[in-house]
Design a protein around this motif. Structure first.
Motif, PDB file in Angstrom:
ATOM      1  N   GLU A  20       0.823  -1.208   0.000  1.00  0.00           N
ATOM      2  CA  GLU A  20       0.000   0.000   0.000  1.00  0.00           C
ATOM      3  C   GLU A  20       0.854   1.255   0.000  1.00  0.00           C
ATOM      4  O   GLU A  20       0.472   2.285  -0.532  1.00  0.00           O
ATOM      5  N   ASP A  25      -5.472  12.561   0.221  1.00  0.00           N
ATOM      6  CA  ASP A  25      -5.165  11.143   0.453  1.00  0.00           C
ATOM      7  C   ASP A  25      -6.231  10.484   1.327  1.00  0.00           C
ATOM      8  O   ASP A  25      -6.611   9.326   1.093  1.00  0.00           O
ATOM      9  N   LYS A  84      -8.517   7.321   0.101  1.00  0.00           N
ATOM     10  CA  LYS A  84      -8.558   6.029   0.793  1.00  0.00           C
ATOM     11  C   LYS A  84     -10.003   5.636   1.081  1.00  0.00           C
ATOM     12  O   LYS A  84     -10.388   4.472   0.901  1.00  0.00           O
TER      13      LYS A  84
END
Lengths: 210, 140
Positions: free
Chosen positions: A37, B40, B44
Protein backbone atom coordinates in the motif's frame (compact mmCIF):
# COMPACT_ATOMS: atom_id res chain seq x y z
CA UNK A 1 7.12 38.07 -38.43
CA UNK A 2 10.46 37.09 -37.02
CA UNK A 3 10.98 33.48 -36.35
CA UNK A 4 12.76 32.67 -33.15
CA UNK A 5 14.42 29.37 -33.03
CA UNK A 6 14.36 27.69 -29.69
CA UNK A 7 17.23 25.33 -29.29
CA UNK A 8 17.66 22.78 -26.67
CA UNK A 9 20.36 20.37 -25.78
CA UNK A 10 20.08 16.67 -26.25
CA UNK A 11 18.85 14.93 -23.17
CA UNK A 12 18.97 11.44 -21.85
CA UNK A 13 15.74 10.76 -23.74
CA UNK A 14 17.83 10.11 -26.84
CA UNK A 15 19.59 7.17 -25.23
CA UNK A 16 18.24 3.67 -25.01
CA UNK A 17 18.50 3.58 -21.22
CA UNK A 18 15.16 3.59 -19.47
CA UNK A 19 14.87 6.81 -17.50
CA UNK A 20 15.10 6.47 -13.76
CA UNK A 21 11.71 8.07 -13.37
CA UNK A 22 10.06 5.33 -15.39
CA UNK A 23 12.04 2.67 -13.57
CA UNK A 24 10.81 4.11 -10.33
CA UNK A 25 7.20 4.13 -11.50
CA UNK A 26 7.38 0.55 -12.69
CA UNK A 27 8.96 -0.54 -9.43
CA UNK A 28 6.19 1.14 -7.48
CA UNK A 29 3.58 -0.49 -9.70
CA UNK A 30 5.09 -3.91 -9.20
CA UNK A 31 5.18 -3.34 -5.46
CA UNK A 32 1.52 -2.25 -5.53
CA UNK A 33 0.61 -5.43 -7.40
CA UNK A 34 2.27 -7.36 -4.60
CA UNK A 35 0.06 -5.62 -2.06
CA UNK A 36 2.35 -2.83 -0.96
CA UNK A 37 0.00 0.00 0.00
CA UNK A 38 2.88 2.35 0.68
CA UNK A 39 4.00 1.99 -2.92
CA UNK A 40 0.59 3.08 -4.14
CA UNK A 41 0.66 5.98 -1.69
CA UNK A 42 3.96 7.03 -3.26
CA UNK A 43 2.37 6.99 -6.70
CA UNK A 44 -0.49 9.09 -5.41
CA UNK A 45 1.88 11.55 -3.81
CA UNK A 46 3.81 11.89 -7.03
CA UNK A 47 0.93 12.44 -9.43
CA UNK A 48 -1.87 14.05 -7.41
CA UNK A 49 -0.49 17.57 -7.84
CA UNK A 50 0.23 17.42 -11.58
CA UNK A 51 -3.05 15.67 -12.32
CA UNK A 52 -5.05 18.13 -10.24
CA UNK A 53 -3.39 21.03 -11.99
CA UNK A 54 -3.89 19.45 -15.42
CA UNK A 55 -7.56 18.70 -14.85
CA UNK A 56 -8.15 22.13 -13.30
CA UNK A 57 -6.67 23.87 -16.32
CA UNK A 58 -8.70 21.61 -18.58
CA UNK A 59 -12.06 21.93 -16.79
CA UNK A 60 -11.62 25.35 -15.12
CA UNK A 61 -13.33 23.88 -12.06
CA UNK A 62 -11.22 23.05 -9.02
CA UNK A 63 -13.68 20.79 -7.21
CA UNK A 64 -14.36 18.82 -10.34
CA UNK A 65 -10.63 18.55 -10.98
CA UNK A 66 -10.04 17.10 -7.51
CA UNK A 67 -12.94 14.70 -7.91
CA UNK A 68 -11.71 13.42 -11.25
CA UNK A 69 -8.15 13.14 -9.97
CA UNK A 70 -9.39 10.89 -7.19
CA UNK A 71 -11.44 8.91 -9.67
CA UNK A 72 -8.32 8.47 -11.78
CA UNK A 73 -6.41 6.98 -8.89
CA UNK A 74 -9.32 4.71 -7.99
CA UNK A 75 -9.38 3.36 -11.51
CA UNK A 76 -5.63 2.88 -11.52
CA UNK A 77 -5.85 1.03 -8.22
CA UNK A 78 -8.51 -1.44 -9.32
CA UNK A 79 -6.94 -1.97 -12.73
CA UNK A 80 -3.39 -2.29 -11.47
CA UNK A 81 -3.18 -5.94 -12.51
CA UNK A 82 -3.99 -5.04 -16.12
CA UNK A 83 -1.29 -2.38 -16.38
CA UNK A 84 1.58 -3.37 -18.65
CA UNK A 85 4.99 -1.82 -18.41
CA UNK A 86 5.37 -1.54 -22.19
CA UNK A 87 4.61 2.15 -21.95
CA UNK A 88 5.26 4.78 -19.32
CA UNK A 89 2.97 4.94 -16.32
CA UNK A 90 2.78 8.70 -16.75
CA UNK A 91 1.22 8.20 -20.18
CA UNK A 92 -1.17 5.64 -18.74
CA UNK A 93 -2.44 7.77 -15.88
CA UNK A 94 -2.72 10.92 -17.96
CA UNK A 95 -4.72 9.03 -20.54
CA UNK A 96 -7.18 7.88 -17.89
CA UNK A 97 -7.46 11.41 -16.52
CA UNK A 98 -7.97 12.83 -20.02
CA UNK A 99 -10.74 10.37 -20.83
CA UNK A 100 -12.50 11.19 -17.57
CA UNK A 101 -12.22 14.90 -18.28
CA UNK A 102 -13.58 14.52 -21.81
CA UNK A 103 -16.50 12.49 -20.45
CA UNK A 104 -17.20 15.27 -17.98
CA UNK A 105 -17.20 17.83 -20.79
CA UNK A 106 -19.72 15.72 -22.70
CA UNK A 107 -21.93 15.48 -19.62
CA UNK A 108 -21.85 19.25 -19.30
CA UNK A 109 -22.93 19.62 -22.91
CA UNK A 110 -25.87 17.31 -22.37
CA UNK A 111 -26.90 19.35 -19.35
CA UNK A 112 -26.93 22.50 -21.46
CA UNK A 113 -30.56 23.06 -22.44
CA UNK A 114 -30.13 26.05 -24.64
CA UNK A 115 -27.07 27.84 -25.85
CA UNK A 116 -27.93 31.41 -26.80
CA UNK A 117 -24.64 31.96 -28.53
CA UNK A 118 -25.21 28.86 -30.58
CA UNK A 119 -28.32 30.36 -32.12
CA UNK A 120 -26.30 33.01 -33.80
CA UNK A 121 -23.36 30.92 -34.87
CA UNK A 122 -22.90 28.39 -37.57
CA UNK A 123 -21.39 25.18 -36.38
CA UNK A 124 -17.83 24.58 -37.38
CA UNK A 125 -14.77 23.02 -35.89
CA UNK A 126 -13.31 26.46 -35.36
CA UNK A 127 -16.21 27.67 -33.27
CA UNK A 128 -15.26 28.03 -29.65
CA UNK A 129 -17.87 26.52 -27.42
CA UNK A 130 -19.67 28.58 -24.83
CA UNK A 131 -18.63 27.74 -21.30
CA UNK A 132 -20.28 29.40 -18.34
CA UNK A 133 -17.54 30.90 -16.22
CA UNK A 134 -16.83 29.34 -12.85
CA UNK A 135 -17.48 32.25 -10.50
CA UNK A 136 -16.78 30.27 -7.34
CA UNK A 137 -13.79 31.24 -5.31
CA UNK A 138 -10.63 29.16 -5.54
CA UNK A 139 -8.94 27.80 -2.41
CA UNK A 140 -5.82 29.78 -3.19
CA UNK A 141 -6.56 33.49 -2.93
CA UNK A 142 -3.46 34.36 -4.93
CA UNK A 143 -4.97 32.73 -7.96
CA UNK A 144 -8.20 34.65 -7.58
CA UNK A 145 -6.39 37.94 -7.39
CA UNK A 146 -4.48 37.33 -10.61
CA UNK A 147 -6.78 38.71 -13.28
CA UNK A 148 -4.53 37.66 -16.07
CA UNK A 149 -4.59 34.04 -14.98
CA UNK A 150 -8.34 34.16 -14.87
CA UNK A 151 -8.58 35.53 -18.38
CA UNK A 152 -6.15 32.92 -19.66
CA UNK A 153 -8.06 30.15 -17.89
CA UNK A 154 -11.28 31.39 -19.41
CA UNK A 155 -9.72 31.46 -22.86
CA UNK A 156 -8.44 27.90 -22.45
CA UNK A 157 -11.85 26.72 -21.23
CA UNK A 158 -13.42 28.21 -24.35
CA UNK A 159 -11.28 26.09 -26.66
CA UNK A 160 -12.80 23.02 -28.30
CA UNK A 161 -11.84 19.85 -26.49
CA UNK A 162 -9.64 18.51 -29.24
CA UNK A 163 -7.45 21.63 -29.08
CA UNK A 164 -7.68 22.20 -25.35
CA UNK A 165 -6.25 18.84 -24.30
CA UNK A 166 -3.02 18.96 -26.28
CA UNK A 167 -2.28 22.63 -25.55
CA UNK A 168 -2.69 22.09 -21.82
CA UNK A 169 -0.50 19.02 -21.91
CA UNK A 170 2.13 20.83 -23.94
CA UNK A 171 2.38 24.35 -22.59
CA UNK A 172 1.15 23.83 -19.02
CA UNK A 173 2.21 20.30 -18.18
CA UNK A 174 5.36 20.41 -20.28
CA UNK A 175 4.80 17.09 -22.03
CA UNK A 176 6.73 16.29 -25.16
CA UNK A 177 4.97 15.89 -28.49
CA UNK A 178 5.60 12.15 -28.41
CA UNK A 179 4.11 11.84 -24.94
CA UNK A 180 1.06 13.86 -25.93
CA UNK A 181 0.58 11.78 -29.07
CA UNK A 182 0.77 8.63 -26.98
CA UNK A 183 -1.64 9.92 -24.33
CA UNK A 184 -4.18 11.00 -26.91
CA UNK A 185 -3.47 8.08 -29.24
CA UNK A 186 -2.93 10.44 -32.15
CA UNK A 187 -0.29 10.77 -34.79
CA UNK A 188 2.60 13.12 -34.18
CA UNK A 189 1.60 15.39 -37.06
CA UNK A 190 -1.98 15.65 -35.84
CA UNK A 191 -0.78 16.45 -32.35
CA UNK A 192 1.49 19.24 -33.53
CA UNK A 193 -1.20 20.58 -35.82
CA UNK A 194 -3.75 20.77 -33.04
CA UNK A 195 -1.34 22.47 -30.67
CA UNK A 196 -0.48 25.02 -33.31
CA UNK A 197 -4.15 25.60 -34.02
CA UNK A 198 -4.88 26.01 -30.29
CA UNK A 199 -2.16 28.64 -29.99
CA UNK A 200 -3.64 30.45 -32.95
CA UNK A 201 -7.05 30.54 -31.30
CA UNK A 202 -5.63 31.70 -27.99
CA UNK A 203 -3.54 34.38 -29.64
CA UNK A 204 -6.66 36.30 -30.62
CA UNK A 205 -7.95 36.37 -27.07
CA UNK A 206 -4.67 36.93 -25.25
CA UNK A 207 -2.89 39.36 -27.51
CA UNK A 208 -3.47 42.12 -24.98
CA UNK A 209 -1.07 40.38 -22.63
CA UNK A 210 1.79 39.96 -25.10
CA UNK B 1 9.61 26.87 -14.31
CA UNK B 2 10.22 29.06 -17.31
CA UNK B 3 9.17 28.21 -20.79
CA UNK B 4 12.73 27.84 -22.04
CA UNK B 5 13.65 25.38 -19.31
CA UNK B 6 10.66 23.23 -19.98
CA UNK B 7 11.60 22.88 -23.58
CA UNK B 8 15.16 22.03 -22.69
CA UNK B 9 14.02 19.25 -20.45
CA UNK B 10 11.70 18.03 -23.14
CA UNK B 11 14.67 17.68 -25.46
CA UNK B 12 12.87 19.11 -28.42
CA UNK B 13 13.80 21.72 -30.93
CA UNK B 14 10.84 23.84 -31.76
CA UNK B 15 10.49 26.75 -34.13
CA UNK B 16 7.68 29.04 -33.12
CA UNK B 17 6.52 32.39 -34.29
CA UNK B 18 6.73 35.22 -31.79
CA UNK B 19 2.98 35.12 -31.19
CA UNK B 20 3.04 31.39 -30.58
CA UNK B 21 5.94 31.88 -28.23
CA UNK B 22 4.03 34.51 -26.31
CA UNK B 23 0.97 32.28 -25.99
CA UNK B 24 3.10 29.37 -24.88
CA UNK B 25 4.87 31.55 -22.35
CA UNK B 26 1.60 32.86 -20.92
CA UNK B 27 0.27 29.35 -20.44
CA UNK B 28 3.44 27.97 -18.96
CA UNK B 29 3.60 30.83 -16.43
CA UNK B 30 0.17 30.10 -15.03
CA UNK B 31 0.29 29.44 -11.34
CA UNK B 32 -0.04 25.81 -10.54
CA UNK B 33 -2.73 24.45 -8.24
CA UNK B 34 -2.18 21.50 -5.99
CA UNK B 35 -4.39 18.83 -4.53
CA UNK B 36 -6.05 19.66 -1.19
CA UNK B 37 -4.39 18.51 2.01
CA UNK B 38 -7.04 15.92 2.75
CA UNK B 39 -6.77 14.40 -0.71
CA UNK B 40 -5.16 11.14 0.45
CA UNK B 41 -7.72 10.69 3.22
CA UNK B 42 -10.67 11.08 0.87
CA UNK B 43 -9.02 8.85 -1.71
CA UNK B 44 -8.56 6.03 0.79
CA UNK B 45 -12.19 6.34 1.83
CA UNK B 46 -13.26 6.31 -1.78
CA UNK B 47 -11.27 3.17 -2.55
CA UNK B 48 -12.56 1.46 0.60
CA UNK B 49 -16.17 2.22 -0.34
CA UNK B 50 -15.80 1.38 -4.01
CA UNK B 51 -16.81 -1.97 -5.43
CA UNK B 52 -14.05 -3.67 -7.43
CA UNK B 53 -16.68 -5.10 -9.74
CA UNK B 54 -17.53 -1.60 -10.92
CA UNK B 55 -14.01 -1.10 -12.21
CA UNK B 56 -13.19 -4.54 -13.49
CA UNK B 57 -15.27 -4.40 -16.60
CA UNK B 58 -14.73 -7.04 -19.18
CA UNK B 59 -15.03 -5.57 -22.58
CA UNK B 60 -17.81 -7.65 -23.97
CA UNK B 61 -18.82 -5.26 -26.67
CA UNK B 62 -15.89 -6.00 -28.96
CA UNK B 63 -16.64 -9.72 -28.57
CA UNK B 64 -20.37 -9.27 -29.11
CA UNK B 65 -19.73 -7.09 -32.08
CA UNK B 66 -18.28 -10.05 -33.95
CA UNK B 67 -19.90 -12.96 -32.14
CA UNK B 68 -23.49 -12.00 -32.77
CA UNK B 69 -23.27 -11.49 -36.54
CA UNK B 70 -21.17 -14.64 -36.83
CA UNK B 71 -23.70 -16.65 -34.88
CA UNK B 72 -26.50 -15.29 -37.00
CA UNK B 73 -24.62 -16.13 -40.16
CA UNK B 74 -23.92 -19.66 -38.99
CA UNK B 75 -27.53 -20.13 -37.99
CA UNK B 76 -28.95 -18.98 -41.29
CA UNK B 77 -26.32 -20.74 -43.31
CA UNK B 78 -26.72 -23.93 -41.37
CA UNK B 79 -30.48 -23.84 -41.73
CA UNK B 80 -30.14 -23.31 -45.46
CA UNK B 81 -27.69 -26.17 -45.84
CA UNK B 82 -29.72 -28.54 -43.71
CA UNK B 83 -32.88 -27.65 -45.55
CA UNK B 84 -31.23 -28.35 -48.86
CA UNK B 85 -29.80 -31.63 -47.62
CA UNK B 86 -33.02 -33.02 -46.16
CA UNK B 87 -35.26 -31.89 -48.96
CA UNK B 88 -32.99 -33.69 -51.42
CA UNK B 89 -33.70 -37.13 -49.86
CA UNK B 90 -37.46 -37.10 -50.65
CA UNK B 91 -37.19 -36.02 -54.23
CA UNK B 92 -36.33 -38.87 -56.63
CA UNK B 93 -33.68 -38.39 -59.21
CA UNK B 94 -36.13 -39.03 -61.99
CA UNK B 95 -39.74 -38.15 -61.69
CA UNK B 96 -41.97 -41.23 -61.74
CA UNK B 97 -45.22 -41.36 -63.59
CA UNK B 98 -48.27 -41.98 -61.47
CA UNK B 99 -49.47 -45.61 -61.50
CA UNK B 100 -52.58 -45.40 -63.57
CA UNK B 101 -54.18 -48.67 -64.62
CA UNK B 102 -53.89 -49.17 -68.33
CA UNK B 103 -57.01 -48.97 -70.35
CA UNK B 104 -57.42 -49.81 -74.03
CA UNK B 105 -58.80 -47.18 -76.23
CA UNK B 106 -62.46 -48.00 -76.75
CA UNK B 107 -63.65 -48.42 -80.38
CA UNK B 108 -67.16 -47.89 -81.63
CA UNK B 109 -67.85 -51.62 -81.39
CA UNK B 110 -66.62 -51.86 -77.83
CA UNK B 111 -68.94 -49.27 -76.43
CA UNK B 112 -70.47 -50.65 -73.29
CA UNK B 113 -74.15 -51.13 -73.83
CA UNK B 114 -76.61 -49.71 -71.36
CA UNK B 115 -78.05 -51.89 -68.59
CA UNK B 116 -81.48 -52.18 -70.34
CA UNK B 117 -79.89 -54.05 -73.15
CA UNK B 118 -78.03 -56.44 -70.96
CA UNK B 119 -79.34 -59.74 -72.23
CA UNK B 120 -76.06 -61.56 -71.97
CA UNK B 121 -75.08 -60.91 -75.49
CA UNK B 122 -72.33 -58.70 -76.55
CA UNK B 123 -73.12 -55.13 -77.04
CA UNK B 124 -74.43 -54.35 -80.43
CA UNK B 125 -73.58 -51.43 -82.49
CA UNK B 126 -75.95 -48.53 -82.47
CA UNK B 127 -77.06 -49.35 -86.02
CA UNK B 128 -77.89 -52.92 -85.12
CA UNK B 129 -79.85 -51.86 -82.11
CA UNK B 130 -81.83 -49.44 -84.21
CA UNK B 131 -82.52 -52.06 -86.87
CA UNK B 132 -83.35 -54.65 -84.27
CA UNK B 133 -85.90 -52.37 -82.74
CA UNK B 134 -87.66 -51.97 -86.04
CA UNK B 135 -87.98 -55.73 -86.84
CA UNK B 136 -88.91 -56.98 -83.44
CA UNK B 137 -92.33 -56.09 -82.20
CA UNK B 138 -92.45 -54.82 -78.76
CA UNK B 139 -93.87 -56.96 -76.13
CA UNK B 140 -95.98 -55.49 -73.51
Amino acid sequence: MALDKIESRNTEACSTVVPKEIQSDHALIEATKNGDEAAFASIVGKYRGPLTNYLYRFLNDYEEAVDLTQETFVRVYFAIERYHTEYAFSTYIYRIATNLAISEIRKRKRRTILSLTGLFQTYSEDTTEFQPPDERSLPDQDLIEDERDRVIAKAIAALPTKYRVPIVLRDIEGKTYDEIAEILELGLGTTKSRISRARGLLKEKLKHYF
Amino acid sequence: MSYENKNKLAGETEILSSDEQNVSRLLSNLKRVDAPKDFDFHLKARIANASPADYQTVRLFPVLKYAFPLALFLLIGGAFILNSSFSGWNVPAVAELPNIPQQTVASDRDIEKPASFNDGTTAASPDEVFIADKRKPREF
